[in-house]
Design a protein around this motif. Structure first.
Motif, short mmCIF file in Angstrom:
data_model
loop_
_atom_site.label_atom_id
_atom_site.label_comp_id
_atom_site.label_asym_id
_atom_site.label_seq_id
_atom_site.Cartn_x
_atom_site.Cartn_y
_atom_site.Cartn_z
N ASN A 110 0.66 -1.22 -0.01
CA ASN A 110 -0.18 0.01 -0.30
C ASN A 110 0.65 1.58 0.07
N HIS A 111 1.18 2.04 -1.17
CA HIS A 111 1.03 3.93 -0.91
C HIS A 111 1.05 4.40 -0.01
N LEU A 112 1.56 5.33 -0.11
CA LEU A 112 0.89 7.08 1.08
C LEU A 112 0.38 7.85 -0.23
N GLU A 113 -0.17 8.15 0.47
CA GLU A 113 -0.90 9.39 -0.73
C GLU A 113 -1.61 10.23 0.66
N ILE A 114 -1.01 12.36 0.02
CA ILE A 114 -2.06 12.87 0.97
C ILE A 114 -3.29 13.54 0.19
N ALA A 115 -3.72 12.96 1.87
CA ALA A 115 -5.49 13.38 1.14
C ALA A 115 -5.82 15.12 1.45
N VAL A 116 -6.60 15.23 0.72
CA VAL A 116 -7.15 16.87 0.61
C VAL A 116 -8.92 17.33 0.93
N ALA A 117 -8.82 18.28 0.67
CA ALA A 117 -10.36 18.50 0.80
C ALA A 117 -10.57 18.34 -0.22
N ARG A 171 -8.14 5.27 9.48
CA ARG A 171 -9.57 6.49 8.58
C ARG A 171 -10.09 7.31 9.50
N ALA A 172 -9.64 7.34 11.43
CA ALA A 172 -10.37 9.10 11.30
C ALA A 172 -9.47 9.92 11.25
N VAL A 173 -7.91 9.47 10.66
CA VAL A 173 -7.35 10.92 9.59
C VAL A 173 -8.35 11.30 8.24
N LEU A 174 -8.84 10.22 7.19
CA LEU A 174 -9.34 10.26 6.82
C LEU A 174 -10.67 10.97 6.95
N ASP A 191 -6.93 4.53 1.13
CA ASP A 191 -8.18 5.24 1.82
C ASP A 191 -8.37 6.24 0.68
N VAL A 192 -7.24 6.63 0.01
CA VAL A 192 -8.46 8.00 -0.73
C VAL A 192 -9.29 7.22 -1.86
N VAL A 193 -9.69 6.07 -1.90
CA VAL A 193 -9.75 5.17 -3.19
C VAL A 193 -11.17 4.76 -2.71
N SER A 194 -11.36 5.05 -1.67
CA SER A 194 -13.03 4.29 -0.28
C SER A 194 -13.44 5.25 0.24
N ALA A 195 -12.91 6.67 0.25
CA ALA A 195 -13.29 7.76 0.06
C ALA A 195 -13.72 8.51 -0.88
N GLY A 196 -13.83 7.74 -2.47
CA GLY A 196 -14.46 8.18 -2.99
C GLY A 196 -14.54 10.21 -3.38
N THR A 197 -15.61 10.69 -3.72
CA THR A 197 -15.00 12.08 -3.65
C THR A 197 -14.81 13.38 -2.80
N GLY A 246 -8.37 -3.40 -7.03
CA GLY A 246 -9.51 -2.74 -7.53
C GLY A 246 -9.36 -0.99 -6.47
N PHE A 247 -8.98 -1.58 -5.12
CA PHE A 247 -9.11 -0.82 -3.79
C PHE A 247 -7.95 -0.27 -3.33
N GLY A 248 -7.09 0.02 -4.96
CA GLY A 248 -5.49 0.80 -4.41
C GLY A 248 -4.69 0.16 -4.06
N PHE A 249 -4.20 -1.22 -3.78
CA PHE A 249 -3.44 -1.90 -2.76
C PHE A 249 -2.83 -2.52 -4.20
N SER A 250 -1.67 -2.60 -4.24
CA SER A 250 0.19 -3.12 -5.03
C SER A 250 -0.38 -4.07 -4.87
N ARG A 251 0.60 -5.19 -5.97
CA ARG A 251 0.73 -6.70 -6.02
C ARG A 251 2.24 -6.64 -4.32
N PRO A 252 2.25 -7.54 -3.81
CA PRO A 252 3.77 -7.71 -2.77
C PRO A 252 4.92 -7.54 -3.80
#
Lengths: 252, 261
Positions: A110-117, A171-174, A191-197, A246-252
């Motif tokens: 799983n990669h990291l990403e910055i979640a913003v508004a 999840r609380a961060v998201l 997390d970003v994928v699951s949060a949608g819009t 499909g949920f954003g995970f990468s292959r190990p």
């Protein structure tokens, strides 16, 4: 030996012939409990439903939580059949307690990403922007994998910042970014994928990335080890990997 | 009359109940690192949480007294329309799951909440992730304990003392300060201690509304949860400290709540 044979059969059944439901597979029926990191919530809920559809009589219950909490629960005797951790140190705690059957396999990254508004109103483009004055940043607590990875990533980028909060799990961060309480948070791509819009994801440059590796293992106390191994094998199969992707995970 | 021997099923059920309450406490005491107790409790993260919890619980109790006593007086003395409904609504936080309270506070006072943007725009006040948010979370869940206790005190006191003072020419404030307050003193004390203890133990609303930052919003219960994952010894000692405080509170209130006769 015989168990290995059954296992091999099962993984064949599960991996390749979706609708097989002969009475001969009755040994796979039963209920198992899967303890999984909270970042796996959406993916595993889906994977569990798919697996239950393929293995008649199988019933999977999930217990999602932070990997460290789950590891503590398992080492204190919680009845888990499968443990999927968001990092290796927490899996190691369970391995060290000699509670793992065999050895763990890494099934996802799983990669990291910055979640913003949504729409990125503060125009955050990179990790360095998080240190800008007036930007409210929250991270996961350094005791949970997502928090530790976020700090590693910030270190690699040479960015130092004081987060407004160290949330109990990722999840609380998201959610607090989605609610507009914070301007930005460092979360997993998934997390970003699951949060949608509800949030927008800002990619972190490859050289500052910290990739979370997710190990999974069947516990020694598993009540249905055959079924538990079958679920793990499904996740490692190409079908399982496709679902996770499909949920954003990468292959190990 | 010689006392009758209690029925065996009653004794068994009662013994199970007692064991259920005592065993977890015994578990904490048994696992506690007594040898390094002082060291664990004086670690920076423990001290920071102690300080935050002290500030937050005392501030919320002061707010509870300052706003709760007038509210209790209104409930006890003024039959305004809709009083029962209003009282029920202000008592709600007592039984509401604290997380729900936290979410509600977030949607009200948060940056994107109902009046959060107004506070920010008019006064430049941003509550999220501040100690004040933790104080408000504690106040929200704990003030009803004080209000209900003080209202009960006001209702059960003998009002003739107030009337006598009035006929002797004392003003309303003087009567309240010199007659009513001393009469409801025990209720006010009990209510304040209950509210303080409830505020000290507050977790759900705090983590949801105020977040978790050591030295700012990380109160003792939050520190226990975080430390459980990194330094279980600190978590154990902080838990025992909270347990000891709860025991002291019970002893302080024994005349009011523990002696039924």
């Amino acid at each position: 030996m015989s168990r290995l044979f059954v296992l091999a059969c099962l993984s064949l059944v599960v991996g390749c012939t979706p609708s097989l439901g002969r009475p001969g597979e009755a040994s796979a029926a039963g209920a198992i409990t899967v303890f999984a990191a909270s970042s796996l919530t959406d993916a595993f809920t889906k994977a569990g439903a798919v697996f239950e559809g393929r293995v008649p009589g199988a019933d999977i219950t999930f217990n999602f939580g932070s990997s460290s909490t789950l590891a503590t629960q398992i080492t204190n005797g919680a009845p888990a059949d499968v443990f999927a951790s968001a990092d290796e140190p927490n899996m190691q705690k369970v391995v060290d307690a000699e509670l793992v059957d065999g050895s763990p396999s890494v099934f996802a990254g799983n990669h990291l990403e910055i979640a913003v508004a949504p729409g990125n109103p503060k125009r955050i483009a990179a990790l360095a922007d998080l240190a800008r004055p007036g930007i409210i940043v929250i991270l996961a607590a350094p005791t949970v994998p997502a928090g530790r990875y976020a700090l590693e990533s910030l270190n690699k980028a040479g960015v130092s910042l004081s987060p407004a909060s160290q949330e109990i799990d990722v999840r609380a961060v998201l959610n607090k970014v989605a609610l507009g309480e914070a301007d930005a948070g460092i979360v997993y791509v998934t997390d970003v994928v699951s949060a949608g819009t509800r949030v927008t994801g800002v990619a972190i440059q490859e050289r500052y990335q910290v990739i979370g590796r997710y190990p999974i293992a069947v516990t020694r106390s598993a009540t249905k080890p055959t079924l538990a191994h079958a679920f793990v094998d499904y996740l490692l199969s190409s079908d399982g990997q496709q679902l996770l992707a499909g949920f954003g995970f990468s292959r190990p | 009359m010689t006392p009758e021997r209690p029925p065996l099923p009653v004794i068994i059920a009662a013994a199970v109940a007692i064991a259920f309450f005592l065993i977890p406490i015994a578990g904490l005491i048994a696992r506690a690192p007594w040898a390094t107790a002082v060291e664990e409790l004086t670690r920076p993260e423990a001290l920071a949480a102690l300080r935050v919890s002290f500030v937050v619980s005392v501030a919320s109790t002061i707010l509870a007294v300052f706003f709760g006593v007038p509210l209790a007086w209104l409930y006890a003395r003024v039959a305004f329309p809709g009083r029962d409904v209003v009282r029920a609504l202000t008592t709600l936080p007592m039984i509401l799951p604290p997380v729900v309270g936290g979410v509600a506070l977030l949607f009200a006072f948060g940056r994107a909440g109902l009046i959060g943007p107004v506070l920010d725009g008019l006064f430049g006040i941003r509550l999220s992730f501040t100690t004040l948010a933790a104080v408000l979370a504690a106040f929200f869940v704990s003030a009803p304990f004080l209000v209900l206790t003080v209202e009960a005190g006001l209702r059960s006191m003998d009002r003739r003392f107030e009337e006598a003072a009035r006929t002797l020419g004392a003003g309303r404030w003087l009567v309240f300060r010199d007659v009513t307050l001393p009469l409801i003193g025990p209720s006010l004390f009990a209510g304040a201690v209950l509210a303080w203890a409830r505020g000290l133990g507050e977790f759900g609303a705090t983590i949801t509304f105020a977040g978790n930052l050591p030295g700012v919003t990380q109160t003792l219960p939050l520190a226990v949860l975080v430390a459980l994952e990194s330094r279980p010894e600190v978590a154990l000692m902080l838990s025992l400290l909270l347990l000891a405080i709860s025991a002291v509170v019970l002893v302080a209130l024994r005349d009011r709540y523990l002696r039924l006769a």
